[in-house]
Design a protein around this motif. Structure first.
Motif, PDB file in Angstrom:
ATOM      1  N   CYS A  43      73.223  81.112  26.091  1.00 22.46           N
ATOM      2  CA  CYS A  43      73.018  81.211  24.983  1.00 22.46           C
ATOM      3  C   CYS A  43      71.437  81.942  24.340  1.00 22.46           C
ATOM      4  O   CYS A  43      70.680  82.622  23.205  1.00 22.46           O
ATOM      5  N   GLU A  44      71.508  83.373  25.466  1.00 20.32           N
ATOM      6  CA  GLU A  44      70.025  84.436  24.576  1.00 20.32           C
ATOM      7  C   GLU A  44      68.922  83.630  24.634  1.00 20.32           C
ATOM      8  O   GLU A  44      68.284  84.179  23.516  1.00 20.32           O
ATOM      9  N   LEU A  45      68.405  82.268  25.159  1.00 15.58           N
ATOM     10  CA  LEU A  45      66.821  81.697  24.856  1.00 15.58           C
ATOM     11  C   LEU A  45      65.790  82.472  25.147  1.00 15.58           C
ATOM     12  O   LEU A  45      65.604  83.476  26.618  1.00 15.58           O
ATOM     13  N   GLN A  46      64.938  82.769  23.927  1.00 18.91           N
ATOM     14  CA  GLN A  46      63.972  83.703  24.322  1.00 18.91           C
ATOM     15  C   GLN A  46      62.912  82.858  25.515  1.00 18.91           C
ATOM     16  O   GLN A  46      61.882  83.057  26.179  1.00 18.91           O
ATOM     17  N   THR A  47      62.289  81.210  25.264  1.00 21.12           N
ATOM     18  CA  THR A  47      61.316  80.921  26.346  1.00 21.12           C
ATOM     19  C   THR A  47      62.138  79.577  27.019  1.00 21.12           C
ATOM     20  O   THR A  47      63.221  79.301  26.784  1.00 21.12           O
ATOM     21  N   ASP A  48      60.964  79.036  28.539  1.00 16.51           N
ATOM     22  CA  ASP A  48      61.281  77.881  28.737  1.00 16.51           C
ATOM     23  C   ASP A  48      61.604  76.721  27.367  1.00 16.51           C
ATOM     24  O   ASP A  48      61.773  76.092  27.441  1.00 16.51           O
ATOM     25  N   THR A  49      60.827  76.884  26.916  1.00 13.96           N
ATOM     26  CA  THR A  49      60.074  75.711  25.747  1.00 13.96           C
ATOM     27  C   THR A  49      61.994  75.458  25.011  1.00 13.96           C
ATOM     28  O   THR A  49      62.371  74.366  25.046  1.00 13.96           O
ATOM     29  N   GLN A  50      62.441  76.951  24.535  1.00 12.98           N
ATOM     30  CA  GLN A  50      63.498  75.979  23.850  1.00 12.98           C
ATOM     31  C   GLN A  50      64.837  75.639  24.636  1.00 12.98           C
ATOM     32  O   GLN A  50      65.564  74.727  25.082  1.00 12.98           O
ATOM     33  N   ALA A  51      64.742  75.752  26.255  1.00 13.48           N
ATOM     34  CA  ALA A  51      65.352  75.796  27.674  1.00 13.48           C
ATOM     35  C   ALA A  51      65.007  74.352  27.364  1.00 13.48           C
ATOM     36  O   ALA A  51      65.833  73.787  27.411  1.00 13.48           O
ATOM     37  N   PHE A  52      64.126  73.570  27.187  1.00 11.27           N
ATOM     38  CA  PHE A  52      63.825  72.390  27.612  1.00 11.27           C
ATOM     39  C   PHE A  52      63.635  70.888  26.399  1.00 11.27           C
ATOM     40  O   PHE A  52      64.264  69.791  27.153  1.00 11.27           O
ATOM     41  N   PHE A  53      64.649  71.780  25.576  1.00  5.05           N
ATOM     42  CA  PHE A  53      65.485  70.973  24.447  1.00  5.05           C
ATOM     43  C   PHE A  53      66.399  70.660  24.654  1.00  5.05           C
ATOM     44  O   PHE A  53      67.062  69.562  24.617  1.00  5.05           O
ATOM     45  N   VAL A  54      67.048  70.992  25.757  1.00  6.28           N
ATOM     46  CA  VAL A  54      68.269  70.569  26.581  1.00  6.28           C
ATOM     47  C   VAL A  54      68.159  68.827  27.223  1.00  6.28           C
ATOM     48  O   VAL A  54      68.172  67.607  26.867  1.00  6.28           O
ATOM     49  N   VAL A  55      66.444  68.791  27.591  1.00  5.45           N
ATOM     50  CA  VAL A  55      66.463  67.445  28.547  1.00  5.45           C
ATOM     51  C   VAL A  55      65.322  66.243  26.879  1.00  5.45           C
ATOM     52  O   VAL A  55      66.174  65.298  26.734  1.00  5.45           O
ATOM     53  N   THR A  56      65.203  67.225  25.841  1.00  4.01           N
ATOM     54  CA  THR A  56      64.868  66.387  24.731  1.00  4.01           C
ATOM     55  C   THR A  56      65.499  66.022  23.679  1.00  4.01           C
ATOM     56  O   THR A  56      66.030  64.707  23.457  1.00  4.01           O
ATOM     57  N   ALA A  57      66.353  66.759  23.834  1.00  2.00           N
ATOM     58  CA  ALA A  57      68.117  65.617  23.200  1.00  2.00           C
ATOM     59  C   ALA A  57      68.697  65.114  23.906  1.00  2.00           C
ATOM     60  O   ALA A  57      69.049  64.330  22.831  1.00  2.00           O
ATOM     61  N   SER A  58      69.061  64.916  24.973  1.00  2.00           N
ATOM     62  CA  SER A  58      68.949  64.897  25.692  1.00  2.00           C
ATOM     63  C   SER A  58      68.198  62.613  26.020  1.00  2.00           C
ATOM     64  O   SER A  58      69.381  61.605  25.431  1.00  2.00           O
ATOM     65  N   TYR A  59      67.130  62.629  25.737  1.00  2.00           N
ATOM     66  CA  TYR A  59      66.978  61.638  25.998  1.00  2.00           C
ATOM     67  C   TYR A  59      65.998  61.422  24.440  1.00  2.00           C
ATOM     68  O   TYR A  59      65.844  59.892  25.215  1.00  2.00           O
ATOM     69  N   MET A  60      65.994  61.858  23.952  1.00  2.00           N
ATOM     70  CA  MET A  60      65.771  61.329  22.563  1.00  2.00           C
ATOM     71  C   MET A  60      66.078  60.514  21.891  1.00  2.00           C
ATOM     72  O   MET A  60      65.981  59.330  21.260  1.00  2.00           O
ATOM     73  N   ALA A  61      67.748  60.109  22.706  1.00  2.00           N
ATOM     74  CA  ALA A  61      68.623  59.832  22.025  1.00  2.00           C
ATOM     75  C   ALA A  61      68.309  58.047  22.246  1.00  2.00           C
ATOM     76  O   ALA A  61      68.377  57.312  21.187  1.00  2.00           O
ATOM     77  N   TYR A  62      67.588  57.897  23.404  1.00  2.00           N
ATOM     78  CA  TYR A  62      67.280  56.842  24.021  1.00  2.00           C
ATOM     79  C   TYR A  62      66.455  55.601  22.698  1.00  2.00           C
ATOM     80  O   TYR A  62      66.332  54.967  22.662  1.00  2.00           O
ATOM     81  N   PHE A  63      65.510  57.176  22.187  1.00  2.00           N
ATOM     82  CA  PHE A  63      64.401  55.994  20.990  1.00  2.00           C
ATOM     83  C   PHE A  63      64.851  55.780  20.862  1.00  2.00           C
ATOM     84  O   PHE A  63      64.388  54.893  19.183  1.00  2.00           O
TER      85      PHE A  63
END
Length: 425
Positions: A43-63
């Motif tokens: 996806c040609e992401l520029q930073t690790d912060t963007q890449a870590f939205f992978v875990v954010t999207a997955s775990y925020m569902a629990y909230f």
């Protein structure tokens, strides 16, 4: 149906089916460690912060889904609720196909959120189900067995997906660097992205088949027991959920524990890359952390409560986490990676210990208390994102960022294990 009326044969079958579900939890949850570097490239992401939205999207569902899930289960029952959760996960998995074709990061995040939503419903159903599927005195043992099934899948899944997706990733990166043609780069990235389609089609078929199997199975529908006439139960009914500070400290502890667990599992590869280790090695690091958790679960089955209490195990794990936090900060190279993997051992017994300590004494508020604890899983969405953001700040870097995320977390969990679980009781 009351638990006492369930035959031993059906009980064994039911425990096996729930064990398969816990395997699915682990398999899908711990794919994120592989998806982070993979999606960053395609996806040609520029930073690790963007890449870590992978875990954010997955775990925020629990909230967002934990409390609604409890209402859904009241309508559907445990068995149909678990089948429904698997269908939601199937749909989320299928979204990966158009996401891969378009290399659209938003599509991937949508698929991950839906997988997390299905998992939230499954977790809200399966955790209490396995607890009441037999004598309460042996519930901890059944939960530990489920934990082994979960973490065994977590060890296997990144190994499989890393081999399929990141097998020759270094040569692909070299081609991208050496190729100046936009059309050639697009072709290389599209070819890489298409590798994810076959494993996710297989996963969708398995999830759908499990949903049908559970819906048509003889899995017993266990009803909640009638409320006790005990004075403490009656008092609990009249009190607000905010009356229980030990519960809220438990929610905070779950939030911090899950955050450190995900960080140790999903960020260990990023940590290794930051120290100059090649992708061909770091892609397997998540499995090391989960192997540590697996050892911890076996230790828990053999020692709790015969040799050590749940509270004592939590205290021991928190102390180990604090020691390892300092060791990780003071070391480099493969020794530091070893200490991060050892965090799996310190994290292993936290969920089984925090959960019962936090809901103890809630009476009729136990369901809402359990839902709040499930919401605490959102720590897995935010703490890794905080790490990814902090490590880019000048004068902080990846080592201090990692330390700032895990040392305070283990310190608070240690407080909960010593004093916090008793406050307000």
């Amino acid at each position: 149906m009351n638990t006492k009326t369930i035959s031993k044969e059906i009980n064994t079958k039911a425990i096996f089916i729930i064990g398969v579900l816990f395997f699915i939890f682990g398999f899908i949850t711990w794919l994120n460690g592989t998806l982070i570097p993979f999606l960053k490239i395609i996806c040609e992401l520029q930073t690790d912060t963007q890449a870590f939205f992978v875990v954010t999207a997955s775990y925020m569902a629990y909230f967002f889904l934990a409390i609604p899930a409890s209402f859904i289960l009241k309508k559907t029952g445990y068995k149909n609720g678990m089948a429904f959760g698997l269908l939601i996960m199937t749909f989320g998995t299928l979204i990966f196909l158009p996401a891969a074709s378009s290399r659209n990061f938003s599509f991937f995040l949508t698929g991950l959120f839906l997988q997390g939503a299905g998992l939230a419903l499954l977790q809200t159903a399966a955790n209490p189900y396995i607890s009441i599927l037999g004598p309460i005195e042996s519930a901890a043992k059944r939960i530990s067995i489920m934990g082994i099934s979960n973490k065994l899948a977590g060890v296997i899944s990144p190994l499989i997906l890393s081999t399929l997706l990141l097998g020759n990733i270094e040569s692909v990166e070299k081609k991208l660097i050496n190729n100046s043609s936009l059309s050639e780069k697009t072709l290389i990235l599209t070819e890489l992205a298409n590798k994810i389609k076959v494993p996710y089609i297989i996963m969708a078929v398995i999830l759908f088949s499990l949903a049908v199997l559970i819906f048509r199975s003889a899995l017993p529908e266990i009803r909640d027991s009638k409320q006790s006439n005990n004075t403490s139960e009656i008092n609990a009914t009249t009190k607000s959920i905010f009356y229980y500070p030990h519960l809220w400290l438990g929610v905070l502890s779950i939030f911090l524990y899950v955050g450190t667990e995900v960080l140790a599992g999903d960020a260990i590869g990023i940590y290794g890359n930051a120290m100059g280790m090649p992708f061909n090695e770091t892609k397997y690091f998540t499995s090391f952390t989960l192997s540590g958790m697996l050892i911890g679960y076996i230790f828990g089955i053999l020692t709790i409560p015969k040799y050590i209490s749940q509270q004592g195990a939590l205290k021991l794990c928190a102390l180990l986490g604090i020691i390892l936090s300092i060791a990780i900060y003071l070391t480099n190279g493969y020794l530091a990676i070893f200490f991060i993997a050892m965090l799996g051992l310190s994290n292993s017994l936290m969920w089984p210990a925090i959960f019962p300590l936090a809901i103890d004494g809630l009476g009729s508020k136990t369901k809402i208390g359990a839902a709040l604890l499930i919401m605490g899983i959102a720590g897995g969405a935010l703490i890794p994102l905080i790490f990814a953001t902090l490590k880019h700040i000048p004068h902080i870097g990846y080592k201090l960022a990692f330390f700032l995320c895990i040392f305070p977390a283990y310190s608070i969990i240690l407080f909960f294990s010593i004093k916090g679980f008793k406050i307000g009781k």
